[in-house]
Write a protein that holds these residues in place. Structure first.
Motif, PDB file in Angstrom:
ATOM      1  N   GLU A 167      21.739  65.191  19.722  1.00  0.00           N
ATOM      2  CA  GLU A 167      20.566  65.964  19.637  1.00  0.00           C
ATOM      3  C   GLU A 167      20.513  66.983  20.921  1.00  0.00           C
ATOM      4  OE1 GLU A 167      16.612  64.356  20.480  1.00  0.00           O
ATOM      5  OE2 GLU A 167      17.629  62.550  20.118  1.00  0.00           O
ATOM      6  N   VAL A 168      19.531  67.965  20.855  1.00  0.00           N
ATOM      7  CA  VAL A 168      19.265  69.003  21.888  1.00  0.00           C
ATOM      8  C   VAL A 168      19.381  68.261  23.452  1.00  0.00           C
ATOM      9  CG1 VAL A 168      17.797  70.494  22.841  1.00  0.00           C
ATOM     10  CG2 VAL A 168      18.035  70.352  20.393  1.00  0.00           C
ATOM     11  N   GLY A 169      20.116  68.736  24.225  1.00  0.00           N
ATOM     12  CA  GLY A 169      20.170  68.317  25.419  1.00  0.00           C
ATOM     13  C   GLY A 169      20.934  67.412  25.813  1.00  0.00           C
ATOM     14  N   SER A 170      21.564  66.736  24.944  1.00  0.00           N
ATOM     15  CA  SER A 170      22.333  65.369  25.000  1.00  0.00           C
ATOM     16  C   SER A 170      23.762  65.598  25.665  1.00  0.00           C
ATOM     17  CB  SER A 170      22.553  64.676  23.557  1.00  0.00           C
ATOM     18  OG  SER A 170      23.382  65.636  23.007  1.00  0.00           O
ATOM     19  N   GLY A 171      24.101  66.867  25.884  1.00  0.00           N
ATOM     20  CA  GLY A 171      25.311  67.278  26.621  1.00  0.00           C
ATOM     21  C   GLY A 171      26.491  67.227  25.772  1.00  0.00           C
ATOM     22  N   LYS A 172      26.370  68.005  24.756  1.00  0.00           N
ATOM     23  CA  LYS A 172      27.707  68.173  24.031  1.00  0.00           C
ATOM     24  C   LYS A 172      28.534  69.074  24.533  1.00  0.00           C
ATOM     25  CE  LYS A 172      25.182  69.615  20.326  1.00  0.00           C
ATOM     26  NZ  LYS A 172      23.686  68.949  20.848  1.00  0.00           N
TER      27      LYS A 172
ATOM     28  N   GLY B 270      10.810  70.560  28.565  1.00  0.00           N
ATOM     29  CA  GLY B 270      11.173  69.425  29.494  1.00  0.00           C
ATOM     30  C   GLY B 270      12.643  69.403  29.966  1.00  0.00           C
ATOM     31  N   ARG B 271      13.039  70.752  30.124  1.00  0.00           N
ATOM     32  CA  ARG B 271      14.490  70.961  30.455  1.00  0.00           C
ATOM     33  C   ARG B 271      14.683  71.013  31.918  1.00  0.00           C
ATOM     34  NH1 ARG B 271      18.575  73.466  26.531  1.00  0.00           N
ATOM     35  NH2 ARG B 271      18.642  71.616  25.381  1.00  0.00           N
ATOM     36  N   GLY B 272      13.253  71.451  32.507  1.00  0.00           N
ATOM     37  CA  GLY B 272      13.432  71.728  34.137  1.00  0.00           C
ATOM     38  C   GLY B 272      12.795  70.189  34.754  1.00  0.00           C
TER      39      GLY B 272
ATOM     40  N   LEU C  89      20.265  60.501  26.094  1.00  0.00           N
ATOM     41  CA  LEU C  89      20.152  61.642  26.624  1.00  0.00           C
ATOM     42  C   LEU C  89      20.603  61.335  28.412  1.00  0.00           C
ATOM     43  CD1 LEU C  89      16.876  63.079  25.463  1.00  0.00           C
ATOM     44  CD2 LEU C  89      19.069  63.727  24.816  1.00  0.00           C
ATOM     45  N   PRO C  90      21.237  62.268  28.980  1.00  0.00           N
ATOM     46  CA  PRO C  90      21.320  62.244  30.316  1.00  0.00           C
ATOM     47  C   PRO C  90      20.097  61.742  31.247  1.00  0.00           C
ATOM     48  CG  PRO C  90      21.866  64.435  29.709  1.00  0.00           C
ATOM     49  CD  PRO C  90      21.451  63.898  28.523  1.00  0.00           C
ATOM     50  N   PRO C  91      20.428  60.967  32.001  1.00  0.00           N
ATOM     51  CA  PRO C  91      19.179  60.406  32.629  1.00  0.00           C
ATOM     52  C   PRO C  91      18.354  61.236  33.673  1.00  0.00           C
ATOM     53  CG  PRO C  91      21.346  60.002  34.147  1.00  0.00           C
ATOM     54  CD  PRO C  91      21.773  60.707  32.762  1.00  0.00           C
TER      55      PRO C  91
HETATM   56  P1  ADP Z   1      23.285  70.132  24.301  1.00  0.00           P
HETATM   57  O1  ADP Z   1      23.807  68.934  23.512  1.00  0.00           O
HETATM   58  O2  ADP Z   1      22.009  70.787  23.608  1.00  0.00           O
HETATM   59  O3  ADP Z   1      24.319  71.272  23.866  1.00  0.00           O
HETATM   60  P2  ADP Z   1      23.822  70.915  26.692  1.00  0.00           P
HETATM   61  O4  ADP Z   1      25.355  70.634  26.739  1.00  0.00           O
HETATM   62  O5  ADP Z   1      23.294  72.109  26.968  1.00  0.00           O
HETATM   63  O6  ADP Z   1      23.176  70.049  25.787  1.00  0.00           O
HETATM   64  O7  ADP Z   1      23.412  69.898  27.923  1.00  0.00           O
HETATM   65  C1  ADP Z   1      21.863  70.116  28.433  1.00  0.00           C
HETATM   66  C2  ADP Z   1      21.864  70.069  29.863  1.00  0.00           C
HETATM   67  O8  ADP Z   1      21.990  68.756  30.403  1.00  0.00           O
HETATM   68  C3  ADP Z   1      22.664  71.067  30.593  1.00  0.00           C
HETATM   69  O9  ADP Z   1      22.021  71.528  31.631  1.00  0.00           O
HETATM   70  C4  ADP Z   1      23.683  70.004  31.085  1.00  0.00           C
HETATM   71  O10 ADP Z   1      24.283  70.634  32.332  1.00  0.00           O
HETATM   72  C5  ADP Z   1      22.965  68.904  31.513  1.00  0.00           C
HETATM   73  N1  ADP Z   1      23.903  67.667  31.438  1.00  0.00           N
HETATM   74  C6  ADP Z   1      24.704  67.312  30.382  1.00  0.00           C
HETATM   75  N2  ADP Z   1      25.291  66.144  30.603  1.00  0.00           N
HETATM   76  C7  ADP Z   1      24.809  65.520  31.719  1.00  0.00           C
HETATM   77  C8  ADP Z   1      24.861  64.104  32.283  1.00  0.00           C
HETATM   78  N3  ADP Z   1      25.590  63.399  32.024  1.00  0.00           N
HETATM   79  N4  ADP Z   1      23.902  64.161  33.364  1.00  0.00           N
HETATM   80  C9  ADP Z   1      23.161  65.066  33.737  1.00  0.00           C
HETATM   81  N5  ADP Z   1      23.055  66.172  33.031  1.00  0.00           N
HETATM   82  C10 ADP Z   1      23.925  66.456  32.088  1.00  0.00           C
END
Ligand code: ADP
Ligand code: MG
Length: 688
Positions: free
Chosen positions: A294-299, A581-583, A448-450
């Motif tokens: 999902e959104v923000g999961s760090g794909k 909730g991204r900041g 999700l990232p911590p």
């Molecule tokens: P999406 O899955 O929605 O594409 P993003 O790859 O854009 O997500 O990642 C969302 C945010 O989380 C980015 O700012 C990214 O740098 C950060 N992020 C990704 N993985 C981690 C992690 N393991 N720990 C902390 N922050 C992370």
């Protein structure tokens, strides 16, 4: 003329020009199409007497029309047709049709009719029970009962101007042709799974005697469709396995360096996904993998790890995103994740909004091999873009691209096929992903990232709208920004745009006259520009329609206010919520409802306690059907098959059957019909 299965519906004498237009709109061209168009539900109209009717129930009544008048309502200027039906016990039932003036032309005083509909309590002005917009049929003398109005009345998916009775009437004209359908499912398979033969399934699907027959008919149709799809996936996988890709060997030190340089600790889920990708790429068969997180999961980090490995193997990568603003965000992320750690790994951007000279420079870098990763939009697939040695193609928000576009991207490889990684932020439950994207391998990022503060989510009744606005004001005063999402209007993009514009004006003039508002909707030309300006803090509030869904990152946004939240699916609301909730600050998601009923409130309440997109998606599927989840409808899947997606047991049975069939007969020589049906389905639905 004797119609056949392939006769165009327009050749049937019963099909008028207007019918033809409407049927075409539903994708119904031939007799065969119509036969396969099964009702999605039934209304049960038990024959009854007026004296036995209960308000709220559905019933069918026969009697004589004692009075019928057509008039206009004085205030709202509606066409009103009022009639009274007297049954054989001399009991009267009032009938009212709104905006259907033709009814008064079809039935006259003294006619014997059957009507069917929902019974309503007496209105203020009479003491009679009534039916509003009932189905009606004039009975002819000599007829025993109605011809068209059965106890069970099918409900078909319709388009404007078409009624279920009309569809049923046309179906009745051709239903006998169902016996000519050849069954793609071999007898032995039917026997194994206790499935009806095709002709019977079609007959019972349109004209069952009871609910159970209808269910059996549907089960058979769902089975067939999903079996075709699974076979299609297996054939596809086999074809892909025969293609060659450049192997991207795994090097431990590359991932070690990547981990050191990426700037955060990868989550378990990210590591698992990266490992899946590495295993695939280290083979001669091209990778074909869907990354669902999902959104923000760090794909992005997962994709970047793949790019690093590809680079180490001496091949190039491309990443395609659906909008320029997303492409730019990717560019920034990939550069931070990669460029310092791998100094010779150059990342470039290619979008049509660039100056011609810049585009030329990037194209040259790509063609010469100087650029290791090319990030961009559709501009990437244009003919003049050449890559010296493409080894990995990544598509973000894959559902936003057509099959052909994805295909063109993959064909940019000089020899063989690049490894392919598709990413999507729509959480799809695993069983459904297997059924819909079965030709791809699946990796899920379910973590999700911590360090994210969960978004405080509340459901707001209409009476408390002012409090929601107050919160927006407070957050803006504290230097934050807010999104306001307008209700979903399915009619058309134009109608939706107009409504959003009106809401924007109202908010600007009456609610937040002192704040800076911006507007974006589907008809706005420069969406990217507006989103970009908002991201740069040039507006406090962005009023938007659902177009905002796609992953734009605005870390300073702290409020997501959604109007008419009850019209959206939970998964989609969750996506919206992911925009804030991204900041590091606490954020809010406010769900304003139009329909404050118990049912809609309790559905929305789930969002305040559940933060897992996959669980919400499953809940959505349960409550609203799979079609609401992005993809299924675009996928050309019928509603019937979509319901099969809820039955994991059925799905695994079907998968096993598909494997068994192909094992015994690799080219499906013995089941050519099934093979051809599968191939046709593949052409329509392939995502890779
Ligand atoms: P999406 O899955 O929605 O594409 P993003 O790859 O854009 O997500 O990642 C969302 C945010 O989380 C980015 O700012 C990214 O740098 C950060 N992020 C990704 N993985 C981690 C992690 N393991 N720990 C902390 N922050 C992370
Ligand atoms: Mg993303």
């Amino acid at each position: 003329m004797t119609p056949t299965l392939d006769t165009p519906l327009s050749d049937l004498p019963e099909v008028k020009a207007a019918d033809e237009r409407r049927l075409t709109h539903l994708g119904l061209i031939t007799v065969r199409d119509l036969l396969f168009y099964l009702p999605f539900d039934w209304e049960n109209y038990q024959p009854s007497k007026v004296n036995d009717l209960q308000p709220g129930e559905q019933a069918r009544v026969e009697g004589t029309i004692s009075k019928i008048v057509a008039k206009r309502t004085p205030r709202r200027n509606m066409q009103l047709t009022e009639a009274v039906l007297i049954d054989d016990d001399d009991a009267g039932l009032k009938l009212v049709w709104f905006n259907m003036p033709f009814v008064a032309k079809q039935i006259n005083r003294g006619d014997r009719v059957a009507v069917a509909g929902k019974v309503q309590g007496p209105s203020r002005f009479s003491n009679q029970l009534e039916m509003r917009n009932p189905r009606h049929e004039r009975l002819r003398s000599g007829d025993e009962g109605p011809r068209g109005l059965h106890d069970l009345m099918p409900k078909y998916h319709l388009t404007k101007g078409l009624t279920s009775m009309r569809v049923a009437f046309l179906v009745a004209k051709v239903i006998d042709l169902a016996d000519q359908l050849e069954d793609p499912i071999p007898d032995e398979v039917r026997a194994r799974h206790d499935l009806l033969p095709i002709g019977e399934a079609i007959r019972l699907g349109h004209r069952p005697e009871n609910e159970q027959e209808w269910r059996r008919a549907r089960q058979r149709m769902a089975f067939a469709e999903l079996l075709e799809l699974q076979i299609a996936f297996l054939l596809r996988r086999r074809e892909m396995a025969a293609e060659e890709a450049t192997r991207i060997p795994y090097h431990q030190e590359v991932i070690e360096r990547f981990k050191e340089g990426v700037g955060f600790e990868l989550t378990q889920a990210q590591r698992r996904a990266i490992w899946d990708v590495y295993k695939d790429m280290d083979g001669e068969v091209p990778m074909n993998r869907l990354l669902n997180g999902e959104v923000g999961s760090g794909k992005t980090a997962v994709a970047a790890a793949a790019v690093a490995m590809a680079h180490a193997a001496g091949v190039q990568s491309v990443v395609m995103a659906p909008t320029e603003i997303l492409a730019r965000q990717h560019l920034a992320k990939f550069r931070t994740y990669l460029e310092d750690t791998f100094p010779d790994l150059r990342v470039e951007l290619l979008i049509s909004g660039q100056a011609a000279a810049e585009r030329r420079r990037v194209r040259t870098a790509a063609a010469s091999g100087h650029c290791a990763l090319l990030v961009g939009t559709h501009a990437l697939i244009e003919d003049e873009v050449e890559l010296s040695d493409l080894g990995l193609a990544v598509v973000d928000e894959q559902h936003r691209f057509g099959t052909e576009q994805r295909e063109r991207l993959r064909n940019k490889a000089g020899r063989g096929r690049p490894h392919f990684l598709a990413m999507t932020a729509t959480p799809i439950p695993r069983s459904m992903a297997l059924a819909m994207y079965g030709e791809m391998a699946l990796s899920v990022i379910d973590e999700l990232p911590p360090g994210r503060t969960p978004v405080e989510t509340s459901v707001v009744a209409p009476s408390r709208r002012e409090e929601a606005y107050e919160l927006v004001r407070r957050e803006v005063a504290a230097g934050r920004q807010a999104f306001i999402i307008c209700p979903l209007i399915e009619e058309s993009e134009t109608v939706e745009a107009r409504a959003a514009t009106a809401e924007f004006e109202r908010l600007r003039q009456e609610v937040f006259p002192d704040l800076r508002l911006a507007l974006v909707h589907g008809k706005v030309r420069d969406k990217d520009g507006i989103m970009g300006a908002f991201r740069n803090g040039e507006a406090d509030i962005l009023v938007a329609t659902a177009v905002i869904e796609v992953g734009v990152d605005v870390p300073n946004a702290a409020v997501m206010l959604i109007e008419g939240a009850d019209r959206f699916g939970l998964a989609q609301l969750h996506q919206f919520r992911g925009r804030v909730g991204r900041g590091s600050h606490a954020s809010h998601c406010l769900l304003l409802v139009d329909d404050p009923s118990e049912k809609s409130l309790s559905r929305l309440q789930l969002l305040s306690s559940v933060n897992d997109g996959f669980r919400l998606a499953e809940e959505d599927m349960r409550l609203r059907g799979a079609g609401e989840l992005l993809g299924a409808r675009q996928h050309g899947m019928s509603d019937i098959a979509m319901q099969g997606l809820f039955q994991p047991q059925l799905l695994s049975e079907i998968q096993e059957e598909a494997e068994r069939l192909l094992e015994g007969d690799p080219d499906l020589e013995g089941t050519a019909l099934l093979r051809d049906a599968a191939r046709r389905r593949l052409e329509r639905t392939a995502i890779s």
